[in-house]
Structure formats: structure tokens, C-alpha cells
Design a protein around this motif. Structure first.
Motif, mmCIF file in Angstrom:
data_model
loop_
_atom_site.group_PDB
_atom_site.id
_atom_site.type_symbol
_atom_site.label_atom_id
_atom_site.label_comp_id
_atom_site.label_asym_id
_atom_site.label_seq_id
_atom_site.Cartn_x
_atom_site.Cartn_y
_atom_site.Cartn_z
ATOM 1 N N LEU A 126 12.999 5.678 -5.255
ATOM 2 C CA LEU A 126 12.748 5.586 -6.851
ATOM 3 C C LEU A 126 11.303 6.452 -7.140
ATOM 4 O O LEU A 126 11.497 7.137 -8.058
ATOM 5 C CB LEU A 126 12.746 4.198 -7.338
ATOM 6 N N ARG A 127 10.449 6.157 -6.324
ATOM 7 C CA ARG A 127 9.035 6.747 -6.489
ATOM 8 C C ARG A 127 9.195 8.076 -6.278
ATOM 9 O O ARG A 127 8.545 9.327 -6.839
ATOM 10 C CB ARG A 127 8.133 6.232 -5.558
ATOM 11 N N ALA A 128 9.998 8.578 -5.483
ATOM 12 C CA ALA A 128 10.215 10.214 -5.314
ATOM 13 C C ALA A 128 11.372 10.660 -6.201
ATOM 14 O O ALA A 128 11.973 11.573 -6.047
ATOM 15 C CB ALA A 128 10.851 10.416 -3.839
ATOM 16 N N ASN A 129 11.577 10.076 -7.276
ATOM 17 C CA ASN A 129 12.674 10.268 -8.303
ATOM 18 C C ASN A 129 14.120 10.620 -7.869
ATOM 19 O O ASN A 129 14.936 11.244 -8.298
ATOM 20 C CB ASN A 129 12.233 11.446 -9.198
ATOM 21 N N LYS A 130 14.510 9.608 -6.598
ATOM 22 C CA LYS A 130 15.800 9.853 -6.213
ATOM 23 C C LYS A 130 16.666 8.698 -6.836
ATOM 24 O O LYS A 130 16.105 7.630 -7.092
ATOM 25 C CB LYS A 130 15.823 9.644 -4.679
ATOM 26 N N VAL A 131 17.886 8.961 -7.015
ATOM 27 C CA VAL A 131 18.586 8.199 -7.809
ATOM 28 C C VAL A 131 19.950 7.689 -6.912
ATOM 29 O O VAL A 131 20.791 8.419 -6.202
ATOM 30 C CB VAL A 131 19.595 9.081 -8.999
ATOM 31 N N PRO A 132 19.940 6.089 -6.844
ATOM 32 C CA PRO A 132 21.181 5.582 -6.155
ATOM 33 C C PRO A 132 22.600 6.087 -6.471
ATOM 34 O O PRO A 132 22.895 6.311 -7.692
ATOM 35 C CB PRO A 132 20.885 4.102 -6.261
ATOM 36 N N THR B 278 0.868 -1.361 0.016
ATOM 37 C CA THR B 278 -0.046 0.156 -0.005
ATOM 38 C C THR B 278 0.865 1.245 -0.230
ATOM 39 O O THR B 278 0.443 2.454 -0.143
ATOM 40 C CB THR B 278 -1.015 -0.072 1.124
ATOM 41 N N SER B 279 2.172 1.118 0.250
ATOM 42 C CA SER B 279 2.956 2.215 0.125
ATOM 43 C C SER B 279 3.081 2.730 -1.148
ATOM 44 O O SER B 279 2.792 2.151 -2.214
ATOM 45 C CB SER B 279 4.456 2.331 0.652
ATOM 46 N N GLY B 280 3.823 3.958 -1.689
ATOM 47 C CA GLY B 280 3.671 4.640 -3.037
ATOM 48 C C GLY B 280 4.512 3.441 -3.845
ATOM 49 O O GLY B 280 4.307 3.257 -4.953
ATOM 50 N N GLY B 281 5.703 3.252 -3.399
ATOM 51 C CA GLY B 281 6.659 2.325 -4.182
ATOM 52 C C GLY B 281 5.944 0.998 -4.386
ATOM 53 O O GLY B 281 6.023 0.313 -5.432
ATOM 54 N N GLU B 282 5.478 0.145 -3.358
ATOM 55 C CA GLU B 282 4.707 -0.792 -3.576
ATOM 56 C C GLU B 282 3.585 -0.822 -4.216
ATOM 57 O O GLU B 282 3.399 -1.807 -5.317
ATOM 58 C CB GLU B 282 4.287 -1.282 -2.068
ATOM 59 N N ALA B 283 2.778 0.185 -4.264
ATOM 60 C CA ALA B 283 1.511 0.393 -5.349
ATOM 61 C C ALA B 283 1.980 0.531 -6.688
ATOM 62 O O ALA B 283 1.352 -0.206 -7.559
ATOM 63 C CB ALA B 283 0.815 1.643 -4.828
ATOM 64 N N ALA B 284 3.069 0.911 -6.763
ATOM 65 C CA ALA B 284 3.773 1.282 -8.206
ATOM 66 C C ALA B 284 4.134 -0.131 -9.044
ATOM 67 O O ALA B 284 3.838 -0.391 -9.873
ATOM 68 C CB ALA B 284 5.166 2.280 -8.191
ATOM 69 N N ALA B 285 4.687 -0.928 -7.718
ATOM 70 C CA ALA B 285 5.214 -2.368 -8.304
ATOM 71 C C ALA B 285 3.928 -3.412 -8.418
ATOM 72 O O ALA B 285 3.863 -3.852 -9.653
ATOM 73 C CB ALA B 285 5.858 -2.944 -7.291
ATOM 74 N N LEU B 286 3.127 -2.975 -7.855
ATOM 75 C CA LEU B 286 1.500 -3.701 -7.988
ATOM 76 C C LEU B 286 0.954 -3.665 -9.145
ATOM 77 O O LEU B 286 0.524 -4.258 -9.719
ATOM 78 C CB LEU B 286 0.930 -3.308 -6.620
#
Ligand code: BGC
Length: 413
Positions: free
Chosen positions: A270-276, A32-40
Motif C-alpha cells: 500500500l505504501r508503494a501505491n499498489k492496489v490489491p 520501522t519499515s515504511g508500512g509499519e511507520a505509516a501505521a505508527l
């Protein structure tokens, strides 16, 4: 004749494991988090393209504790869902109850035995039969660091406990919260298992896999709890009950220095457009390089009406598709559940995750995550959670916590 044709057609679907239009799955999950929902969304779209409809049943709560409680209630009242996100020993517990569908047909056709690692098959198979389709491999002994804060602190990644403590002191001096943490039992346990692993892979195995009372209650365990007390001193006042993704957001928004968390945290960055490497750094918990504590999300299919079987098999097949495995895991922060998926599409953290996993597996340094149900069945896991959380919140001394671990685990076994 028409009836016969319908029967023939549905058995063909069963055999091919592929479904077309009018099939649908009801999926229980805790993404249910932003990143998880994007993957779902990647999974949902993939199934939609194959003509499989999706009824979404999200149950918020990191680590899946709440989802498992609601699942139990649904099954008990005779209303099991078609597909459920599940981890580790929970899958085997449901299989033992005879509640799960058999996926052998699709697994044999697609050769899952050869491409899904043995460490995962231990949880995907029961009495020799496939009962779940692994979608990923996460690992829990990661640290997610704000790059700007790290650079200000000298830029060096800590390689042992003392260097970690020195870095946290520097973060404090910068006026940010050194550690972003959410005070929930599963999050406390996630941090704790990394601390235990950093005191030795043998120690981790003896304590959490073998449940050896000497390791659970000994001096090293006391030291692990002392380290938790130290880490507790770097957490902000509002940590209690905070969701893990809100803790990730503190690091993303330059409010905290780092978070100890599994690689689902990368999904938030990643969802916040941050780059490793540019905005954040991923590294193994200091002192655990070369070792990996893993957990794998799998989809278990419940025995529901026969008419749902084609959709269940089609979903299982879609989940194991190598192209899907790459697309999904790039977004989720995890790595593929198959050994034959190239790392080409993955960022630096993903590539490291894939490499670490295969090396740890080859070197006998890959262990199931205690905090995420891959070391013990739920009863033991919850007993450990309870002691860890009480100690973290100052209700137990390190000595008492180590002693309680022994008795709590013995009672739960
Ligand atoms: C699951 C992850 C999930 C995390 C936080 C873990 O137990 O394996 O897929 O992102 O919990 O919700």
C-alpha cells in the motif's frame, strides 16, 4: 487546598482514563519499515490530538526479537518504558514477573470483555486482570503475489502444494526470483508454520500447540522439512539476513514472484501505491484456506511512576477506540482487535482477513502463530526457530531436523 485540588484532579483523570496536555508516553516498538511507520504515525497523531506526547523508541528487527532483548536490558537496569509493543506469551511472561500495569479500570469502563475476542484476551489478561491493550490481529498464512507475473503464468492462484510448485517453476522461467525471502530465523519460521498448517490443522495443533513429540518428530514433520528444502531452491542467492520488507520490495518491483509473509506485508504494498487485485494478489498459503494462524500486537504498560498512569490509561483507551482501530489497521495490513468494527474502510485483502478470522474462529480452525509467539513461550519458540533455520540452510537433513525438534522442544519446555 491547591494540593487537594491537584490530587482530586489526578484521580479524576485516573478514573476517566482520559488525559489532557502534559502527559506523555515513551513507546518501545519494532515498527520501522515504511508500512509499519505509516501505521505508527496514525497512532502517534491520534494520541497527539488527545494531548498525549510521544517519545519514540524504535528497535528495528521484524518479529520483535531485538526489541525484546533491549526491553529486558532496560527493565533489568531499572528503566522500564511506559508502553511496549508486545506479542503473545511475552506479555504473559512479563505479567508473571509482576512488571505490568493493571488496565482493568479502563477495560471495565469501555466494556472490552464484550468486544475483544477470547483468543486475544488469553494474552491481554493475566489472572483475570487486563494487562495489555490489543491493537490488531495479524495472520501469518498469507502469500503476496505479483499480479503481472501471475497473469503471465496463466493467472490461476495455486490451491495446493503441486500447483504452488508449478507456479514457482513458471516464475523461474520468467527470469524472476520465484520466492522473495529474507533468511532470518523468524522469517524462516513464518514460512515453516504455513507449510505445517498446509499439512493439516490437526497436525499444526498437535505439533505447535500441544507440542506432541509424535507430531514434532514424525513422518509428516519430515515432509514439512522436505517442502522447506524445495522452497529453499526457489530463493535467490542473496536471501541470507535480508529484512522482510526488502523481500516485499522484490515482489513490488517485479523482481520476484511472491512472498510468504504475514499481512504486515500488505502495508508495504500500500505504501508503494499498489492496489490489491490489480498490482498484487493476496491469498492464503495453498492448502490452508479456512484456517488462520494469528498474532496480535498489543500494548503492555510497564509499572513506572504513578504520574505516568493517566497517560498509560489514555493510550490504552485510544488504542481500543473503534474509529482508531479501523484507521490504523487499514494502513497496517492487519484487522481490528474488536469484533464490532465494520469492514467498510478495508480493501479486498482486509475484508478477506476479517471474514477468514471470524470463520476460522467459529469453526475451531484459528490457531496461535508459533513463529510470532502465540503458540508457546519464547524459550520453546526460539528452540523451534533454531532447528528450522539450520534445516533451511542445509545444516540438517529433514529426518535429523524432525528428531531435533523433539529434543530441542523438550529441553526448552
Ligand atoms: C508483528 C507485526 C510486524 C511484524 C514484522 C510481527 O511480529 O506482529 O506488527 O509488522 O512482526 O515486523
Amino acid at each position: 487546598m491547591r494540593v487537594l485540588r491537584a490530587i482530586t484532579c489526578s484521580s479524576m483523570l485516573l478514573l476517566s482514563g482520559v488525559s489532557h496536555a502534559a502527559e506523555s508516553v515513551e513507546v518501545v516498538h519494532w515498527w520501522t519499515s515504511g508500512g509499519e511507520a505509516a501505521a505508527l504515525q496514525v497512532l502517534k497523531k491520534d494520541l497527539e490530538a488527545k494531548g498525549i506526547g510521544w517519545t519514540d523508541v524504535p528497535i528495528a528487527g521484524g518479529g520483535g526479537t531485538e526489541a525484546m532483548t533491549i526491553l529486558r536490558a532496560r527493565v533489568t537496569s531499572g528503566n522500564p518504558p511506559t508502553a511496549v509493543q508486545m506479542i503473545g506469551f511475552d506479555i504473559l511472561d512479563w505479567a508473571k514477573e509482576g512488571a505490568l500495569s493493571n488496565l482493568d479500570q479502563v477495560a471495565a469502563k469501555e466494556g472490552w470483555d464484550k468486544v475483544i475476542p477470547g483468543a486475544l484476551q488469553k494474552f491481554s489478561k493475566y489472572e483475570g486482570h487486563w494487562i495489555a491493550a490489543p491493537v490488531n490481529v495479524h495472520s501469518t498464512n498469507w502469500v503476496w503475489i505479483n499480479k503481472e507475473a501471475l497473469d503471465k503464468a496463466g493467472g490461476k492462484e495455486p490451491t495446493n502444494w503441486d500447483e504452488l510448485v508449478a507456479l514457482l517453476d513458471k516464475f523461474r522461467a520468467q527470469g524472476i526470483s520465484p520466492v522473495a525471502h529474507g533468511g532470518q530465523p523468524w522469517q524462516d519460521a513464518t514460512m515453516f508454520e504455513a507449510v505445517v498448517l498446509s499439512l493439516g490443522t490437526d497436525f499444526y495443533k498437535q505439533a505447535f500447540i500441544d507440542l506432541d513429540p509424535a507430531a514434532l518428530g514424525g513422518d509428516k514433520m519430515k515432509e514439512a522439512f522436505d517442502r522447506m528444502t524445495k522452497l529453499r531452491s526457489y530463493v535467490d542467492d542473496n536471501f541470507s539476513g535480508r529484512d522482510w520488507n526488502l523481500a516485499s520490495a522484490m515482489v513490488i518491483e517485479n523482481k520476484a514472484g511472491l512472498q510468504f509473509m504475514g499481512d504486515w506485508a500488505k502495508g508495504e504494498f500500500l505504501r508503494a501505491n499498489k492496489v490489491p487485485g490489480k498490482d498484487f494478489v493476496c491469498m492464503r498459503f495453498p492448502g490452508t484456506q479456512g484456517a488462520v494462524t494469528f498474532n496480535s500486537d498489543q500494548f503492555a504498560m510497564f509499572k513506572v511512576s504513578d504520574s505516568k498512569v493517566p497517560a498509560q490509561l489514555a493510550m490504552a483507551s485510544a488504542v481500543e477506540n473503534p474509529t482508531f482501530q479501523a484507521a490504523f489497521n487499514v494502513v497496517k495490513g492487519s484487522v481490528p482487535a474488536r469484533t464490532d468494527v465494520p469492514d467498510t474502510d478495508f480493501d479486498a485483502c482486509g475484508k478477506k482477513g476479517i471474514k477468514d478470522l471470524s470463520e476460522a474462529s467459529a469453526n475451531g480452525r484459528l490457531f496461535g502463530s508459533m513463529a510470532h509467539g502465540h503458540a508457546n513461550p519464547a524459550a520453546v519458540k526460539n528452540a523451534i526457530y533454531d532447528v528450522v533455520t539450520r534445516q533451511f540452510n542445509g545444516e540438517l537433513s529433514s529426518e535429523d531436523a524432525a528428531a531435533e525438534l523433539v529434543t530441542a522442544v523438550a529441553a526448552a519446555k
